[in-house]
Design an enzyme around this catalytic site. Structure first.
Site, PDB file in Angstrom:
ATOM      1  N   LEU A 121       0.815  -1.211   0.000  1.00  0.00           N
ATOM      2  CA  LEU A 121       0.000   0.000   0.000  1.00  0.00           C
ATOM      3  C   LEU A 121       0.852   1.265   0.000  1.00  0.00           C
ATOM      4  CD1 LEU A 121      -3.063  -0.402   2.416  1.00  0.00           C
ATOM      5  CD2 LEU A 121      -3.085   0.045  -0.035  1.00  0.00           C
TER       6      LEU A 121
ATOM      7  N   CYS B   7      27.813  -1.963 -12.707  1.00  0.00           N
ATOM      8  CA  CYS B   7      28.199  -3.296 -12.236  1.00  0.00           C
ATOM      9  C   CYS B   7      28.362  -4.249 -13.419  1.00  0.00           C
ATOM     10  CB  CYS B   7      27.182  -3.807 -11.216  1.00  0.00           C
ATOM     11  SG  CYS B   7      27.780  -5.197 -10.223  1.00  0.00           S
TER      12      CYS B   7
ATOM     13  N   GLY C 204      26.796  -4.208 -16.114  1.00  0.00           N
ATOM     14  CA  GLY C 204      26.779  -3.389 -17.322  1.00  0.00           C
ATOM     15  C   GLY C 204      28.164  -2.884 -17.677  1.00  0.00           C
TER      16      GLY C 204
ATOM     17  N   HIS D 218      27.342   0.724  -7.629  1.00  0.00           N
ATOM     18  CA  HIS D 218      25.908   0.986  -7.765  1.00  0.00           C
ATOM     19  C   HIS D 218      25.634   2.398  -7.246  1.00  0.00           C
ATOM     20  CE1 HIS D 218      24.384  -3.036  -8.881  1.00  0.00           C
ATOM     21  NE2 HIS D 218      25.407  -3.487  -8.172  1.00  0.00           N
TER      22      HIS D 218
ATOM     23  N   GLU E 192      23.401   4.385  -7.921  1.00  0.00           N
ATOM     24  CA  GLU E 192      21.978   4.690  -7.762  1.00  0.00           C
ATOM     25  C   GLU E 192      21.528   4.665  -6.310  1.00  0.00           C
ATOM     26  OE1 GLU E 192      22.149   0.174  -8.699  1.00  0.00           O
ATOM     27  OE2 GLU E 192      23.229   2.003  -9.238  1.00  0.00           O
TER      28      GLU E 192
END
Length: 541
Positions: A15, A382, A384, A510, A512
């Site tokens: 939710l 990574c 990629g 990473h 991100e």
């Protein structure tokens, strides 16, 4: 003294408890309070690191190397906290700790039970993470009524007794569905959810009602009557086109004021100017960038939650609307050249994320070759980045058949190989071959990576077993491919880029995981700027 807010959910899962809790944390932080957050997950898995991305979504990684639930990403994006392994606890980890103590004789032969031993362990972890904070927001995963959630709910019920009602608050998130056929909002699911919560001794102080349509005051009054919640504490949380509007929506209904009044706390007025600026940048975006993500888990976009958010954050900072296009990597393996060109037509930039396993590897390599040859801005994360090295070795350096030993252990040119085992600093034991957590590195000046970060010292989070084989480092650097950054402790290759390309960067990390809507992340901002430049050049041409 720390005050506790316990966040539970009812009716259905997913939710948005994490978003609601983090949004409240953002408002309280904007009032000058020190806020920390914690996720208690009822599953028996010890951590999400070995769970399928199709079931659980992204594994979020902290600085100290914990593999956690993706909600910790929401926490870090909404408040100025750096999460650690203490901020995420699963039932499996709790039971594992208690069983290990029992086997070590710490309970002196007494019968070990859910109450008090499991609940005591849960409470100890909650009290531990709350130290030093004004407000500790504790989110209970799952929904009320789940059997596996009961020990956590019992633990927070006990904490209420221990610290008192003025230092603890129960906030319950529930669904108020809108039936379009009849044009009605239905409050009965909320009533039953609260009834279930009260049956185990917890009376909610605040209700956050997730809904598609605004809840009329008459319906709020009805919910308050049947749930014994003060009417003004029935908060309507209407679906929004941006999660970053939620702090403002909750603040406009006085949620933070209600919380402080409950705790009898004084704090300055909330300064939400940074969030207002985020929303202003979203609405005033004057550019559009089409960004492709070539991955293997494209059926469930939560697998790439932090990547998606980092791209949107970069869009916020550059006033760019980001349109994401997902491509399943293995679908590229059998495409003819015409279909491949059509797939990439109109793309302003391409990102290839991390992952594990063989599926889709050749599709990603083919995508990277097309990106490199057609000068499309590229960011490899990574795996990629590793496959960008494989593609370059094969198609530029002439190392036919070069590959990662993850896919082919007997490959003739293993330009990517498994790294040496790592020693855990806390336990002084080897952690297998997984590198997890923050890794400081040094970036070379006069590179694309340095231009993005604006400094040479960089620290990003990692989650990988394989890396660039240092035996090929000199051979890879042919004048076009540049190793633009290495880790400080082991001299491993952290960043690569292509000199003769508008913007082609790969990182073993990473990044991100450290992006936020208020600040963005320098690497993603540079990536989106390159995408905008690519689009402008194509439009001019």
């Amino acid at each position: 003294m720390t005050h506790f807010i316990f966040v539970t959910g009812g009716v259905v899962s997913s939710l948005g408890k994490g978003i609601a809790a983090a949004s409240l944390g953002a408002i309280l932080e904007a009032r000058g309070l020190k806020v920390t957050m914690m996720k208690l997950d009822p599953y028996i898995n010890v951590d999400p690191g070995t769970m399928s991305p199709f079931q659980h979504g992204e594994v979020f990684v902290t600085d100290d190397g914990a593999e956690t639930d993706l909600d910790l990403g929401h926490y870090e994006r909404f408040i100025r906290m750096t999460a650690s392994r203490r901020n995420s606890v699963s039932a499996g980890r709790v039971y594992k700790t208690v069983i290990e103590r029992e086997r070590a004789g710490e309970y002196h032969g007494n019968t070990v039970q859910v109450i008090p031993h499991i609940t005591n362990e849960i409470k100890d972890r909650i009290y531990g993470v709350a130290q030093g904070a004004d407000i500790a927001l504790i989110e209970i995963g799952g929904t009320v009524g789940d059997i596996e959630s009961l020990p956590f709910l019992e633990a927070i019920r006990q904490i209420r007794t221990e610290v008192g009602p003025r230092r603890s608050l129960f906030m319950h998130l529930t669904l108020v569905p809108f039936l379009r056929a009849s044009g009605e909002l239905k409050t009965k699911p909320t009533q039953h959810s609260v009834k279930e919560l009260r049956s185990i001794g917890i009376q909610p102080d605040i209700l956050i009602c997730r809904t598609e349509e605004p809840i009329p005051q008459e319906e709020c009054r009805k919910i308050a009557l049947f749930t014994s919640v003060v009417e003004e504490a029935v908060i309507s949380c209407v679906d929004s086109d941006s999660i970053y509007k939620i702090p403002g929506i909750l603040h406009s209904q006085g949620l933070d004021r209600i919380v402080l009044e409950h705790f009898n706390m004084q704090a300055k007025e909330a300064d939400l100017s940074e969030w207002d600026q985020v929303l202003e940048n979203i609405t005033s975006a004057d550019k559009v960038a089409n960004v492709m993500i070539v991955g293997k888990y494209t059926e469930l976009t939560d697998t790439y939650k932090s990547i998606n958010e980092a791209l949107f954050h970069a869009g916020i900072q550059t006033k760019t609307e980001i349109k994401l296009h997902y491509v399943e990597a293995s679908s590229l393996e059998t495409m003819d050249d015409t279909a491949l060109a059509a797939t990439f037509a109109g793309m302003d930039a391409v990102l290839i994320p991390g992952g594990f396993g063989e599926r889709g590897i050749e599709g990603k390599i083919r995508a990277i070759q097309y990106i490199r040859e057609h000068k499309i801005p590229f960011l490899g994360l990574c795996l990629g980045m590793q496959l960008a090295v494989v593609e370059y070795a094969r198609n530029v350096l002439g190392l036919t058949g070069a590959n990662t030993s993850e896919v082919d252990p007997t490959v003739a040119y293993p330009v990517i190989q498994m790294l040496d085992p790592q020693r855990d600093k806390e336990t002084d034991e080897f952690r297998g071959y997984m590198t997890v957590g923050a890794q400081p590195s040094t970036v070379l000046k006069d590179t694309k990576v340095f231009a993005a970060y604006g400094r040479t010292d960089v620290s990003e989070r990692h989650r990988h077993r394989y890396g660039v084989n240092l035996d090929y480092a000199d051979q890879l650097q042919d004048g076009n491919l540049i190793i633009s950054g290495r880790t400080n402790d082991r001299n491993l290759i952290e960043f690569i880029e292509l000199k003769e390309h508008p913007w082609f960067v790969g990182t073993q990390a990473h990044p991100e995981f450290k992006s936020t809507p208020r600040d963005g992340h320098p690497l993603f901002i540079a990536f989106i700027n390159a995408a905008n430049a690519q689009k402008a050049a194509r439009t001019e041409a």
